[in-house]
Design a protein around this motif. Structure first.
Motif, PDB file in Angstrom:
ATOM      1  N   SER A  17      -0.793  15.632   1.138  1.00 30.34           N
ATOM      2  CA  SER A  17      -1.164  16.043  -0.220  1.00 30.34           C
ATOM      3  C   SER A  17      -0.296  15.372  -1.279  1.00 30.34           C
ATOM      4  CB  SER A  17      -1.092  17.555  -0.366  1.00 30.34           C
ATOM      5  OG  SER A  17       0.233  17.999  -0.145  1.00 30.34           O
ATOM      6  N   ASN A  18       0.953  15.053  -0.962  1.00 31.47           N
ATOM      7  CA  ASN A  18       1.814  14.398  -1.946  1.00 31.47           C
ATOM      8  C   ASN A  18       1.515  12.908  -2.088  1.00 31.47           C
ATOM      9  OD1 ASN A  18       2.797  13.659   0.574  1.00 31.47           O
ATOM     10  ND2 ASN A  18       4.934  13.693  -0.070  1.00 31.47           N
ATOM     11  N   ARG A  19       0.623  12.386  -1.277  1.00 32.04           N
ATOM     12  CA  ARG A  19       0.272  10.967  -1.368  1.00 32.04           C
ATOM     13  C   ARG A  19      -0.982  10.731  -2.206  1.00 32.04           C
ATOM     14  NH1 ARG A  19       1.744  10.642   4.635  1.00 32.04           N
ATOM     15  NH2 ARG A  19       3.891   9.971   4.544  1.00 32.04           N
ATOM     16  N   GLN A  20      -1.611  11.796  -2.635  1.00 27.92           N
ATOM     17  CA  GLN A  20      -2.795  11.673  -3.477  1.00 27.92           C
ATOM     18  C   GLN A  20      -2.393  11.234  -4.878  1.00 27.92           C
ATOM     19  OE1 GLN A  20      -6.173  12.256  -2.739  1.00 27.92           O
ATOM     20  NE2 GLN A  20      -5.452  12.222  -0.649  1.00 27.92           N
ATOM     21  N   PRO A  21      -3.174  10.362  -5.500  1.00 31.19           N
ATOM     22  CA  PRO A  21      -2.870   9.986  -6.881  1.00 31.19           C
ATOM     23  C   PRO A  21      -2.921  11.214  -7.783  1.00 31.19           C
ATOM     24  CG  PRO A  21      -4.470   8.494  -5.927  1.00 31.19           C
ATOM     25  CD  PRO A  21      -4.302   9.624  -4.959  1.00 31.19           C
ATOM     26  N   PRO A  22      -1.970  11.339  -8.698  1.00 33.70           N
ATOM     27  CA  PRO A  22      -1.943  12.501  -9.592  1.00 33.70           C
ATOM     28  C   PRO A  22      -2.949  12.339 -10.724  1.00 33.70           C
ATOM     29  CG  PRO A  22      -0.106  11.069 -10.068  1.00 33.70           C
ATOM     30  CD  PRO A  22      -0.833  10.460  -8.907  1.00 33.70           C
ATOM     31  N   GLY A  23      -4.130  12.876 -10.561  1.00 37.14           N
ATOM     32  CA  GLY A  23      -5.151  12.753 -11.610  1.00 37.14           C
ATOM     33  C   GLY A  23      -5.713  11.355 -11.671  1.00 37.14           C
ATOM     34  N   GLU A  55     -10.049  10.247   2.154  1.00 39.87           N
ATOM     35  CA  GLU A  55      -9.273  10.627   0.972  1.00 39.87           C
ATOM     36  C   GLU A  55      -9.685   9.794  -0.235  1.00 39.87           C
ATOM     37  OE1 GLU A  55      -5.058  11.895   3.111  1.00 39.87           O
ATOM     38  OE2 GLU A  55      -5.404   9.814   2.513  1.00 39.87           O
ATOM     39  N   TYR A  56      -9.907   8.503  -0.003  1.00 37.45           N
ATOM     40  CA  TYR A  56     -10.314   7.595  -1.083  1.00 37.45           C
ATOM     41  C   TYR A  56     -11.658   8.029  -1.669  1.00 37.45           C
ATOM     42  CZ  TYR A  56     -11.670   3.310  -3.468  1.00 37.45           C
ATOM     43  OH  TYR A  56     -12.091   2.395  -4.401  1.00 37.45           O
ATOM     44  N   CYS A  57     -12.601   8.357  -0.816  1.00 38.20           N
ATOM     45  CA  CYS A  57     -13.920   8.790  -1.286  1.00 38.20           C
ATOM     46  C   CYS A  57     -13.818  10.075  -2.113  1.00 38.20           C
ATOM     47  CB  CYS A  57     -14.879   8.985  -0.112  1.00 38.20           C
ATOM     48  SG  CYS A  57     -15.343   7.444   0.695  1.00 38.20           S
ATOM     49  N   ARG A  58     -13.012  11.031  -1.651  1.00 35.99           N
ATOM     50  CA  ARG A  58     -12.814  12.268  -2.417  1.00 35.99           C
ATOM     51  C   ARG A  58     -12.143  11.977  -3.755  1.00 35.99           C
ATOM     52  NH1 ARG A  58     -11.612  14.499   2.756  1.00 35.99           N
ATOM     53  NH2 ARG A  58      -9.382  14.252   2.425  1.00 35.99           N
ATOM     54  N   TYR A  59     -11.154  11.091  -3.752  1.00 38.88           N
ATOM     55  CA  TYR A  59     -10.460  10.742  -4.996  1.00 38.88           C
ATOM     56  C   TYR A  59     -11.412  10.073  -5.987  1.00 38.88           C
ATOM     57  CZ  TYR A  59      -7.555   8.322  -8.318  1.00 38.88           C
ATOM     58  OH  TYR A  59      -7.021   7.848  -9.485  1.00 38.88           O
ATOM     59  N   ARG A  60     -12.182   9.087  -5.515  1.00 35.88           N
ATOM     60  CA  ARG A  60     -13.120   8.372  -6.405  1.00 35.88           C
ATOM     61  C   ARG A  60     -14.159   9.341  -6.980  1.00 35.88           C
ATOM     62  NH1 ARG A  60     -11.859   5.036  -9.221  1.00 35.88           N
ATOM     63  NH2 ARG A  60     -14.003   4.464  -9.548  1.00 35.88           N
ATOM     64  N   ARG A  61     -14.601  10.289  -6.168  1.00 38.27           N
ATOM     65  CA  ARG A  61     -15.576  11.275  -6.650  1.00 38.27           C
ATOM     66  C   ARG A  61     -14.971  12.126  -7.764  1.00 38.27           C
ATOM     67  NH1 ARG A  61     -17.351  16.718  -4.645  1.00 38.27           N
ATOM     68  NH2 ARG A  61     -19.440  16.966  -5.469  1.00 38.27           N
ATOM     69  N   SER A  62     -13.732  12.565  -7.584  1.00 34.38           N
ATOM     70  CA  SER A  62     -13.096  13.391  -8.612  1.00 34.38           C
ATOM     71  C   SER A  62     -12.871  12.594  -9.893  1.00 34.38           C
ATOM     72  CB  SER A  62     -11.788  13.994  -8.103  1.00 34.38           C
ATOM     73  OG  SER A  62     -10.818  13.001  -7.907  1.00 34.38           O
ATOM     74  N   VAL A  63     -12.520  11.318  -9.776  1.00 36.09           N
ATOM     75  CA  VAL A  63     -12.345  10.463 -10.963  1.00 36.09           C
ATOM     76  C   VAL A  63     -13.676  10.291 -11.682  1.00 36.09           C
ATOM     77  CG1 VAL A  63     -11.846   8.091 -11.713  1.00 36.09           C
ATOM     78  CG2 VAL A  63     -10.302   9.252 -10.140  1.00 36.09           C
ATOM     79  N   ARG A  64     -14.737  10.060 -10.914  1.00 33.30           N
ATOM     80  CA  ARG A  64     -16.063   9.886 -11.522  1.00 33.30           C
ATOM     81  C   ARG A  64     -16.480  11.146 -12.278  1.00 33.30           C
ATOM     82  NH1 ARG A  64     -20.650  10.416  -8.356  1.00 33.30           N
ATOM     83  NH2 ARG A  64     -19.346   9.834  -6.616  1.00 33.30           N
TER      84      ARG A  64
END
Length: 115
Positions: A83-89, A51-60
Motif C-alpha cells: 500500500s505504501n508503494r501506490q502513487p499518492p493521488g 495495481e497499475y490498472c486500478r491506479y489508472r482507473r482512479s486517475v481517470r
C-alpha cells in the motif's frame, strides 16, 4: 551508497519496443548495482499490472470528475504490504510504470515474471 536492482525499458533490450506495447511497461531484472545516492534524480512508482490498472482507473475518475463506482474487487485492508508503494493521488504520468516481465540481461531475453 545504495544497492539496487535495475529496470529496463523495452527499447533498451535486444527485442526493442514491440508495436502496440504499452508505453508505461518496464521489465525487472536481476542486474544489481551499487551507486551513490547523489545519482538519484527522482522517485518513480513501479506497480504490478493489476495495481497499475486500478491506479489508472482512479486517475481517470478524478480527471473526469466521476465518483468511483462500486467495485467487485474487495477494498484493500491496511495490512496490504504494497500500500505504501501506490502513487499518492495524481502524480506525473511519466513516473508511473507497471512491470509484468523480467529481462535476463545476460541471456538478453524477456522472461515471464515468476511471481
Amino acid at each position: 551508497m545504495v544497492s539496487l536492482l535495475w529496470y529496463y525499458r523495452p527499447e533498451h533490450t535486444e527485442q526493442g519496443r514491440i508495436p502496440g506495447q504499452p508505453p508505461d511497461e518496464i521489465f525487472a531484472s536481476r542486474h544489481k548495482d551499487t551507486n551513490s545516492v547523489a545519482c538519484i534524480e527522482d522517485k518513480c512508482f513501479v506497480l504490478t499490472f493489476n495495481e497499475y490498472c486500478r491506479y489508472r482507473r482512479s486517475v481517470r475518475c478524478l480527471e473526469e470528475g466521476l465518483k468511483p463506482q462500486n467495485s467487485v474487487v474487495p477494498v484493500l485492508d491496511s495490512a496490504y504490504p504494497r500500500s505504501n508503494r501506490q502513487p499518492p493521488g495524481q502524480v506525473a504520468p511519466d513516473i508511473v510504470f507497471f512491470c509484468r516481465k523480467v529481462y535476463d540481461f545476460r541471456q538478453r531475453r524477456i522472461l515471464k515474471n515468476p511471481c
